[in-house]
Structures are given as C-alpha cells and as structure tokens.
Write a protein that holds these residues in place. Sequence first.
Motif, PDB file in Angstrom:
ATOM      1  N   UNK A  81       0.836  -1.200   0.000  1.00 23.63           N
ATOM      2  CA  UNK A  81       0.000   0.000   0.000  1.00 23.63           C
ATOM      3  C   UNK A  81       0.870   1.249   0.000  1.00 23.63           C
ATOM      4  N   UNK A  82       1.920   1.224   0.832  1.00 23.52           N
ATOM      5  CA  UNK A  82       2.822   2.374   0.931  1.00 23.52           C
ATOM      6  C   UNK A  82       3.512   2.625  -0.405  1.00 23.52           C
ATOM      7  N   UNK A  83       4.004   1.549  -1.025  1.00 19.70           N
ATOM      8  CA  UNK A  83       4.681   1.702  -2.315  1.00 19.70           C
ATOM      9  C   UNK A  83       3.706   2.233  -3.364  1.00 19.70           C
ATOM     10  N   UNK A  84       2.450   1.714  -3.329  1.00 16.42           N
ATOM     11  CA  UNK A  84       1.435   2.195  -4.266  1.00 16.42           C
ATOM     12  C   UNK A  84       1.129   3.664  -4.058  1.00 16.42           C
ATOM     13  N   UNK A  85       1.052   4.059  -2.769  1.00 18.27           N
ATOM     14  CA  UNK A  85       0.776   5.467  -2.449  1.00 18.27           C
ATOM     15  C   UNK A  85       1.909   6.371  -2.935  1.00 18.27           C
ATOM     16  N   UNK A  86       3.142   5.947  -2.700  1.00 14.80           N
ATOM     17  CA  UNK A  86       4.303   6.726  -3.154  1.00 14.80           C
ATOM     18  C   UNK A  86       4.299   6.837  -4.679  1.00 14.80           C
ATOM     19  N   UNK A  87       3.944   5.719  -5.344  1.00 18.02           N
ATOM     20  CA  UNK A  87       3.897   5.738  -6.811  1.00 18.02           C
ATOM     21  C   UNK A  87       2.846   6.720  -7.307  1.00 18.02           C
ATOM     22  N   UNK A  91       3.512   9.988  -9.492  1.00 20.45           N
ATOM     23  CA  UNK A  91       2.814  10.161 -10.768  1.00 20.45           C
ATOM     24  C   UNK A  91       2.087  11.497 -10.801  1.00 20.45           C
ATOM     25  N   UNK A  92       1.438  11.840  -9.655  1.00 21.27           N
ATOM     26  CA  UNK A  92       0.737  13.127  -9.580  1.00 21.27           C
ATOM     27  C   UNK A  92       1.719  14.280  -9.732  1.00 21.27           C
ATOM     28  N   UNK A  93       2.904  14.110  -9.107  1.00 18.90           N
ATOM     29  CA  UNK A  93       3.926  15.156  -9.228  1.00 18.90           C
ATOM     30  C   UNK A  93       4.401  15.328 -10.667  1.00 18.90           C
ATOM     31  N   UNK A  94       4.586  14.196 -11.355  1.00 19.21           N
ATOM     32  CA  UNK A  94       5.024  14.253 -12.756  1.00 19.21           C
ATOM     33  C   UNK A  94       3.953  14.915 -13.620  1.00 19.21           C
ATOM     34  N   UNK A  95       2.683  14.509 -13.405  1.00 23.76           N
ATOM     35  CA  UNK A  95       1.582  15.089 -14.188  1.00 23.76           C
ATOM     36  C   UNK A  95       1.461  16.583 -13.924  1.00 23.76           C
ATOM     37  N   UNK A  96       1.587  16.961 -12.648  1.00 20.87           N
ATOM     38  CA  UNK A  96       1.518  18.385 -12.293  1.00 20.87           C
ATOM     39  C   UNK A  96       2.650  19.165 -12.958  1.00 20.87           C
ATOM     40  N   UNK A  97       3.861  18.573 -12.929  1.00 22.15           N
ATOM     41  CA  UNK A  97       4.999  19.228 -13.568  1.00 22.15           C
ATOM     42  C   UNK A  97       4.794  19.411 -15.062  1.00 22.15           C
ATOM     43  N   UNK A  98       4.245  18.372 -15.701  1.00 23.94           N
ATOM     44  CA  UNK A  98       3.972  18.468 -17.144  1.00 23.94           C
ATOM     45  C   UNK A  98       2.930  19.550 -17.407  1.00 23.94           C
TER      46      UNK A  98
END
Length: 241
Positions: A81-87, A91-98
């Motif tokens: 769950x933790x790894x999924x949350x971090x992922x 992903x949200x950070x990458x999308x926000x950056x884009x």
Amino acid sequence: MNIGTKIIEIRKQKNMTQEDFAKIFHVTRQTVSNWENEKSYPDLQTLVQISNEFNVSLDTMLKENMNMVKKIDNYKVYKKIFIGLIACILAAGVITGIYIGICKAQHNRMYDKVENAGFKKEMTADFIEKYQGYYALTENDIDYLVEPKSIGKYELDTDKFTLTARKGDMDITISIDENRKIYLALYPGEIEIDEKGSVINTSKKLTDVQKEHMNDLLTDRKEEILPIISRALELWDSINK
C-alpha cells in the motif's frame, strides 16, 4: 517457542552477545534486543539468513509463532500500500509538472505573438497613464491596445485576445472581441459593425445623441474609420491565429 526466545537460545548456544549477533545481520544491538523482547520482528529476508546461518528450520520458526506470521503478512500488505501510495504521489507530481510546463509554454507563446506584432508593455508612469497598463502599439496617431489576460499563469486558456483601436480622446474607439466581432463605441454604449463600416444590428434602439455620433462616424468620417478597422483586424489576426 516464539522467535524472540529462539534468538536468545541461539545466542546462548553460540556464546554470542547481542552485539555479536547484530554484526552478523548488519543491524544494531538495539534491534536484536527488540527482536528478543518481541517489540519488533526480523523481516523475512533476515529470518531466512538466521535459518541458514544457524541451521534452524524456517518453517518451524514461523509455525511456532503465528502472531509473528500475521504481523509479517500485515507488513507486506502495508508495504504494498505504501509503495502504491508513493507511486501515485510521484505520478501526480510528474503530471503536475507536465501541466505547469504546458501552461508556461502556452503563456509564453500567447504573449510572444503580441510582442512579435509590435505591441509593448512598459511599466513606466507615462506608459501606464496613457495606456492603462495595456500592451500598446501606436501608428499614425492611432493607439492599438491589447488587454492582458486575467488568468493565472498556471491555467490553460483558449480564449482569444481582445483588441481596441483608439484615436484621440474618445474621438474614435473601435473594439474587436474574442470572436472577432467589431464594435464602434458611441459613448455611451456601442454598436456592432462589419469590416465595411456598416451597422449589423439595425434593430438596436439608440438615443438621438448616439444616432448623431454614429452617423458622423459611419457616414461623414467613413473613409477615416475604414483603414482603422482594417488595421485593427490585421493586428487581431496576428495575435490570435
């Protein structure tokens, strides 16, 4: 026998201190103490190493401590769950950056068109007083003005710029909206006209003062207005297409 007791037994059989035991498995003495007191448990990889190092059946160690097995299983679930949350966060950070990058690029392209068309925006007192902070281009005593967008820098915007052509002190004012419709200011109010200076909405009720002003501009001064309309449309196209 639980795993904590088993580790104590192994240490004593081997005449090892907690420090000695800890060094073999690259952990701290406090960690070994926590294992023995059941404040925490070794992970599966460490259990396999203990089993191999001291020839102790891993199956026996786990079967004799079902509570530990449950905790290890829970740890594996929480870890996933933790790894999924971090992922998801990454992903949200990458999308926000884009998204921010796209917004910046679009914002820059929008205003590059305005500036490439010859408009300027200077933050001097004289410029602001004359043009009210608009982007401005003056040709042949005609001020062509582009109002800056009010959107945030990190918002996508598909609307066109509006443009105003102004001659003298409210003598002639022509506006082109985001849909490329042309309006002639009558002070007060305005009326829509076409590229040839003809009124589009003839049903609009006008006051006598407005009618007089409109007839003056579109009849007596039509030859003066038409070049202004033509140039305003040319500029509008250059910044919006």
